[in-house]
Design a protein around this motif. Sequence first.
Motif, PDB file in Angstrom:
ATOM      1  N   ARG A  67     -28.567 -16.197   9.678  1.00 26.68           N
ATOM      2  CA  ARG A  67     -28.602 -14.813  10.440  1.00 26.68           C
ATOM      3  C   ARG A  67     -29.467 -13.817   9.626  1.00 26.68           C
ATOM      4  NH1 ARG A  67     -22.527 -12.985   8.382  1.00 26.68           N
ATOM      5  NH2 ARG A  67     -22.945 -13.428   6.271  1.00 26.68           N
ATOM      6  N   ASP A  68     -30.198 -14.301   8.430  1.00 29.35           N
ATOM      7  CA  ASP A  68     -30.875 -13.338   7.747  1.00 29.35           C
ATOM      8  C   ASP A  68     -32.327 -13.470   8.036  1.00 29.35           C
ATOM      9  OD1 ASP A  68     -28.588 -12.158   6.134  1.00 29.35           O
ATOM     10  OD2 ASP A  68     -28.819 -14.401   4.818  1.00 29.35           O
ATOM     11  N   HIS A  69     -33.239 -12.382   8.273  1.00 31.10           N
ATOM     12  CA  HIS A  69     -34.566 -12.424   8.550  1.00 31.10           C
ATOM     13  C   HIS A  69     -35.113 -12.045   7.182  1.00 31.10           C
ATOM     14  CE1 HIS A  69     -34.156 -11.942  13.156  1.00 31.10           C
ATOM     15  NE2 HIS A  69     -33.072 -12.867  12.447  1.00 31.10           N
ATOM     16  N   TYR A  70     -35.832 -12.839   6.560  1.00 25.42           N
ATOM     17  CA  TYR A  70     -36.490 -12.375   5.276  1.00 25.42           C
ATOM     18  C   TYR A  70     -37.906 -11.631   5.600  1.00 25.42           C
ATOM     19  CZ  TYR A  70     -32.939 -14.400   2.528  1.00 25.42           C
ATOM     20  OH  TYR A  70     -31.688 -14.564   1.890  1.00 25.42           O
ATOM     21  N   LEU A  71     -38.192 -10.635   5.212  1.00 18.77           N
ATOM     22  CA  LEU A  71     -39.603 -10.031   5.393  1.00 18.77           C
ATOM     23  C   LEU A  71     -40.532 -10.275   4.280  1.00 18.77           C
ATOM     24  CD1 LEU A  71     -38.055  -6.749   7.029  1.00 18.77           C
ATOM     25  CD2 LEU A  71     -38.778  -8.928   8.320  1.00 18.77           C
ATOM     26  N   SER A  72     -41.758 -10.224   4.463  1.00 13.59           N
ATOM     27  CA  SER A  72     -42.564 -10.435   3.344  1.00 13.59           C
ATOM     28  C   SER A  72     -43.941  -9.637   3.731  1.00 13.59           C
ATOM     29  CB  SER A  72     -43.020 -11.645   2.962  1.00 13.59           C
ATOM     30  OG  SER A  72     -43.489 -12.646   4.100  1.00 13.59           O
ATOM     31  N   TYR A  73     -44.580  -9.192   2.513  1.00  4.82           N
ATOM     32  CA  TYR A  73     -45.540  -8.180   2.978  1.00  4.82           C
ATOM     33  C   TYR A  73     -47.109  -8.972   3.045  1.00  4.82           C
ATOM     34  CZ  TYR A  73     -49.535  -5.377   1.269  1.00  4.82           C
ATOM     35  OH  TYR A  73     -50.951  -4.778   0.757  1.00  4.82           O
ATOM     36  N   ARG A  74     -47.767  -8.646   4.019  1.00  7.47           N
ATOM     37  CA  ARG A  74     -49.154  -9.421   4.118  1.00  7.47           C
ATOM     38  C   ARG A  74     -50.245  -8.512   3.872  1.00  7.47           C
ATOM     39  NH1 ARG A  74     -48.092 -15.020   4.745  1.00  7.47           N
ATOM     40  NH2 ARG A  74     -46.232 -14.845   4.111  1.00  7.47           N
ATOM     41  N   PRO A  75     -51.098  -8.616   2.890  1.00 11.95           N
ATOM     42  CA  PRO A  75     -52.155  -7.778   2.626  1.00 11.95           C
ATOM     43  C   PRO A  75     -53.303  -7.807   3.416  1.00 11.95           C
ATOM     44  CG  PRO A  75     -51.974  -9.318   0.785  1.00 11.95           C
ATOM     45  CD  PRO A  75     -50.968  -9.709   1.746  1.00 11.95           C
ATOM     46  N   GLU A  76     -53.613  -8.832   4.158  1.00 16.09           N
ATOM     47  CA  GLU A  76     -54.791  -8.963   4.825  1.00 16.09           C
ATOM     48  C   GLU A  76     -55.415  -7.956   5.854  1.00 16.09           C
ATOM     49  OE1 GLU A  76     -52.398 -11.010   4.677  1.00 16.09           O
ATOM     50  OE2 GLU A  76     -52.915 -12.904   3.732  1.00 16.09           O
ATOM     51  N   PRO A  77     -54.464  -7.264   6.606  1.00 12.84           N
ATOM     52  CA  PRO A  77     -55.030  -6.258   7.217  1.00 12.84           C
ATOM     53  C   PRO A  77     -55.251  -5.106   6.716  1.00 12.84           C
ATOM     54  CG  PRO A  77     -53.025  -7.202   8.421  1.00 12.84           C
ATOM     55  CD  PRO A  77     -53.309  -7.817   6.802  1.00 12.84           C
ATOM     56  N   LEU A  78     -54.439  -4.886   5.513  1.00 16.59           N
ATOM     57  CA  LEU A  78     -55.110  -3.736   4.729  1.00 16.59           C
ATOM     58  C   LEU A  78     -56.490  -3.933   4.055  1.00 16.59           C
ATOM     59  CD1 LEU A  78     -53.045  -1.416   3.808  1.00 16.59           C
ATOM     60  CD2 LEU A  78     -53.261  -2.252   1.763  1.00 16.59           C
ATOM     61  N   ASP A  79     -56.638  -5.231   3.491  1.00 18.82           N
ATOM     62  CA  ASP A  79     -57.866  -5.474   3.056  1.00 18.82           C
ATOM     63  C   ASP A  79     -59.095  -5.125   4.295  1.00 18.82           C
ATOM     64  OD1 ASP A  79     -56.719  -6.264   0.934  1.00 18.82           O
ATOM     65  OD2 ASP A  79     -57.061  -8.513   1.062  1.00 18.82           O
ATOM     66  N   ALA A  80     -58.603  -5.711   5.246  1.00 19.34           N
ATOM     67  CA  ALA A  80     -59.775  -5.468   6.363  1.00 19.34           C
ATOM     68  C   ALA A  80     -60.016  -3.982   6.697  1.00 19.34           C
ATOM     69  CB  ALA A  80     -59.087  -6.225   7.464  1.00 19.34           C
ATOM     70  N   ALA A  81     -58.861  -3.227   6.654  1.00 21.98           N
ATOM     71  CA  ALA A  81     -58.996  -1.752   7.338  1.00 21.98           C
ATOM     72  C   ALA A  81     -60.121  -1.245   5.821  1.00 21.98           C
ATOM     73  CB  ALA A  81     -57.748  -1.041   7.217  1.00 21.98           C
ATOM     74  N   ALA A  82     -59.578  -1.402   4.613  1.00 22.53           N
ATOM     75  CA  ALA A  82     -60.306  -0.875   3.597  1.00 22.53           C
ATOM     76  C   ALA A  82     -61.761  -1.096   3.485  1.00 22.53           C
ATOM     77  CB  ALA A  82     -59.592  -1.426   2.096  1.00 22.53           C
ATOM     78  N   LYS A  83     -61.974  -2.321   3.908  1.00 20.79           N
ATOM     79  CA  LYS A  83     -63.371  -2.823   4.140  1.00 20.79           C
ATOM     80  C   LYS A  83     -64.020  -2.256   4.905  1.00 20.79           C
ATOM     81  CE  LYS A  83     -65.644  -7.357   4.375  1.00 20.79           C
ATOM     82  NZ  LYS A  83     -65.928  -9.041   4.528  1.00 20.79           N
ATOM     83  N   TRP A  84     -63.152  -2.100   6.397  1.00 25.00           N
ATOM     84  CA  TRP A  84     -64.085  -1.477   7.389  1.00 25.00           C
ATOM     85  C   TRP A  84     -64.318   0.058   7.235  1.00 25.00           C
ATOM     86  CZ3 TRP A  84     -62.936   3.094   9.906  1.00 25.00           C
ATOM     87  CH2 TRP A  84     -63.661   3.232  11.329  1.00 25.00           C
ATOM     88  N   ILE A  85     -63.457   0.683   6.378  1.00 23.29           N
ATOM     89  CA  ILE A  85     -63.638   2.155   5.990  1.00 23.29           C
ATOM     90  C   ILE A  85     -64.916   2.202   5.240  1.00 23.29           C
ATOM     91  CG2 ILE A  85     -62.740   3.901   4.915  1.00 23.29           C
ATOM     92  CD1 ILE A  85     -60.145   3.423   6.101  1.00 23.29           C
ATOM     93  N   ALA A  86     -64.876   1.327   4.101  1.00 21.15           N
ATOM     94  CA  ALA A  86     -65.864   1.513   2.959  1.00 21.15           C
ATOM     95  C   ALA A  86     -67.258   1.211   3.817  1.00 21.15           C
ATOM     96  CB  ALA A  86     -65.671   0.421   2.071  1.00 21.15           C
TER      97      ALA A  86
END
Lengths: 111, 111
Positions: A67-86
């Motif tokens: 019944r438990d849903h374990y959530l985890s952080y995925r950094p990839e989109p953040l990397d992509a956004a940072a790269k795009w902005i830069a």
Amino acid sequence: MPTPQTLDRTLTALADPTRRAILQRLSSGEARVTDVAQPFNMSLNAVSKHILVLERAKLVKRRKVGRDHYLSYRPEPLDAAAKWIAETRTFWASRLDALEQLLRDEDAANR
Amino acid sequence: MPTPQTLDRTLTALADPTRRAILQRLSSGEARVTDVAQPFNMSLNAVSKHILVLERAKLVKRRKVGRDHYLSYRPEPLDAAAKWIAETRTFWASRLDALEQLLRDEDAANR
DNA sequence: TTTACATTCAACCAACAGGTTGAATATATT
DNA sequence: AATATATTCAACCTGTTGGTTGAATGTAAA
């Protein structure tokens, strides 16, 4: 480079302090929906919706165990956004160099 | 570091393709509201509203000359956002290193 | 098997976003 | 002075966001 829609989703997901706080919490390890919701001054359902937005942006992944849903952080989109902005910033900055701007200003003044 | 509200405004402003296109247009020099609106398939008023959002985020500055309003691109908030994302990513990544994650996973498995 | 827990689903609501049209305002041009 | 241009303001509409509460579903524990 992220597709425009992906970028939209990433930036939209990040443009909310509750969702940033959720990501921060998950950056120190997996947690269940209830655990993530606990510190917030809003209903579990509200947090569940924020998690959906983060999932849609692929910033959070879900692993179901009973019944438990374990959530985890995925950094990839953040990397992509940072790269795009830069990259974008660099590109835009190059079009704003002093000489070009001077010429355009003169052009505007002579209109 | 940008205040959370500033960050909200910057990310919200960037999370829309029309507004990103407006910024791109302005990155090659000043332009009037009408000029900026011209290529878009929407009313001048709609574009005017987008410009307001960009102004609120300090990504665009307005210089009035008679009846013309000259708009210019201001890169500073983009810089700040890029910096924030890069720093945050590093910080979060440091909390997700292999050993720590392994220990947390074992802890979760033994619950 | 009853009860508790974790989570989503569904309906609702107020506020906001993104668009429209029409009018108002201010400045230029003839 | 009349007209045209550049822009905003105001009202409106539709869809989305971020929140609520209550019920449903699935799993675990007594």
